[in-house]
Design an enzyme around this catalytic site. Structure first.
Site, short mmCIF file in Angstrom:
data_model
loop_
_atom_site.label_atom_id
_atom_site.label_comp_id
_atom_site.label_asym_id
_atom_site.label_seq_id
_atom_site.Cartn_x
_atom_site.Cartn_y
_atom_site.Cartn_z
N ASP A 1 -2.11 -2.65 -10.62
CA ASP A 1 -1.92 -3.08 -12.00
C ASP A 1 -0.82 -2.26 -12.67
O ASP A 1 -0.04 -2.79 -13.48
CB ASP A 1 -3.22 -2.95 -12.78
CG ASP A 1 -4.37 -3.66 -12.09
OD1 ASP A 1 -4.12 -4.68 -11.42
OD2 ASP A 1 -5.51 -3.19 -12.22
N GLY B 1 0.82 -1.21 0.00
CA GLY B 1 0.00 0.00 0.00
C GLY B 1 0.85 1.25 0.00
O GLY B 1 1.77 1.40 -0.79
#
Length: 309
Positions: free
Chosen positions: A249, A219
């Site tokens: 992605d 994160g």
């Protein structure tokens, strides 16, 4: 050519509202519609980086046609999606402009018939010999065998094509056992796979389970990479606020492009973190501002990691 596989493609809808409140009616200030699904987002970022990329997987119904229509205008991207009878799913991201938070709603995807799965396998085998690398990304739609990714990993390895796997749950567990070259789980996916919530220990355990290299997404804390060549931590220059859809992605695209270009690991990780952060700042998944990306890439900190093997 880089090949990306998205078995559960999607039409991504992003709504922006002033403030998202439960049990209230909201006026939407902006709607953005884009082709999506993890591998599709990866492909669009790769194409923006200048790579030739082919997208395969499934597309069906009106949403499937919308996905294909929007992919058609992407330079450097080839559509090799397999048609199915069911309708491609939608994902809905609601961006709260006051807080910067995003609420995500994901549909399950169409039921895939055995004949449709067989048609995809034929297409995959046709595309592999021309691929410099392959990314297997995202969830499995209903009807696809839970061991699908493991079989696709083995096929890529047999063809001598480096393979990256980015999925979760049982498909990840089985896929890791097939020995992919690289996996990119987030912290929750890594903990589910290994049973450990300590990132370095869990990442090393994932390698012992079969993955050649593991890059864990932590994160806002960036990436942790455990590779045969060494271990690194890459962190963004600051906490980035915006729409996180597609950020992971974009990181996959950075890692995959770095693999194909044979960049040193610190350069691959800096690219992946900068792309991820630039995607968070963009209004829609699978997009980034090149100027923002370049500015962030020069400020990503990449350091070696010391710890027990």
């Amino acid at each position: 050519m880089i090949l990306t596989v998205t078995l559960n493609t999607a039409l991504d809808l992003t709504y922006r509202v002033r403030s998202l409140r439960p049990h209230a009616s909201h006026r939407v200030s902006e709607v953005v519609e884009r082709p999506g699904g993890k591998g599709v987002n990866v492909a669009r970022v790769l194409a923006a980086l200048g790579h030739d990329v082919t997208v395969t997987g499934f597309a069906g119904g009106g949403t499937g046609r919308a996905v294909r229509d929007r992919l058609a205008g992407t330079p450097g991207l080839t559509d090799a999606l397999v048609p199915v009878a069911g309708a491609t799913r939608r994902t809905i991201a609601v961006v709260d402009e006051l807080s910067g938070d995003t609420t995500q709603l994901n549909e399950p995807g169409p039921q895939i018939a055995p004949t449709e799965w067989g048609a995809f396998l034929d297409r995959y085998e046709e595309l592999l010999p021309s691929a410099s690398a392959v990314a297997l990304c995202g969830s499995l739609p209903p009807g696809v065998p839970v061991g699908a990714y493991a079989n696709l990993v083995r096929a890529a390895r047999t063809a001598g094509v480096p393979v990256l796997l980015d999925t979760s749950g049982e498909p990840l567990r089985r896929g890791v056992a097939a020995r992919p070259d690289l996996i990119k789980p987030n912290a929750d996916e890594l903990a589910e796979l290994t049973g450990s919530h300590e990132p370095l220990r869990a990442t090393q355990d994932a390698r012992r389970r079969g993955a050649h290299t593991v890059v864990a997404s932590l994160g806002a804390e960036g990436l942790l990479a455990v590779t045969p060549e060494g271990r690194w931590r890459a962190t963004p220059p600051a906490r980035i606020h915006g729409n996180p859809t597609g950020a992971g992605d974009a990181a996959v695209a950075g890692l995959l492009s770095g693999l194909v270009e044979q960049l040193p690991w610190p350069h691959r990780l800096a690219r992946a973190v900068a792309l991820s952060a630039a995607t968070v700042r963009a209004p829609a998944a699978g997009e980034f501002d090149p100027a923002v990306y370049e500015e962030l890439r020069g400020r990503v900190a990449v350091t070696g990691v010391v710890g027990a093997a």
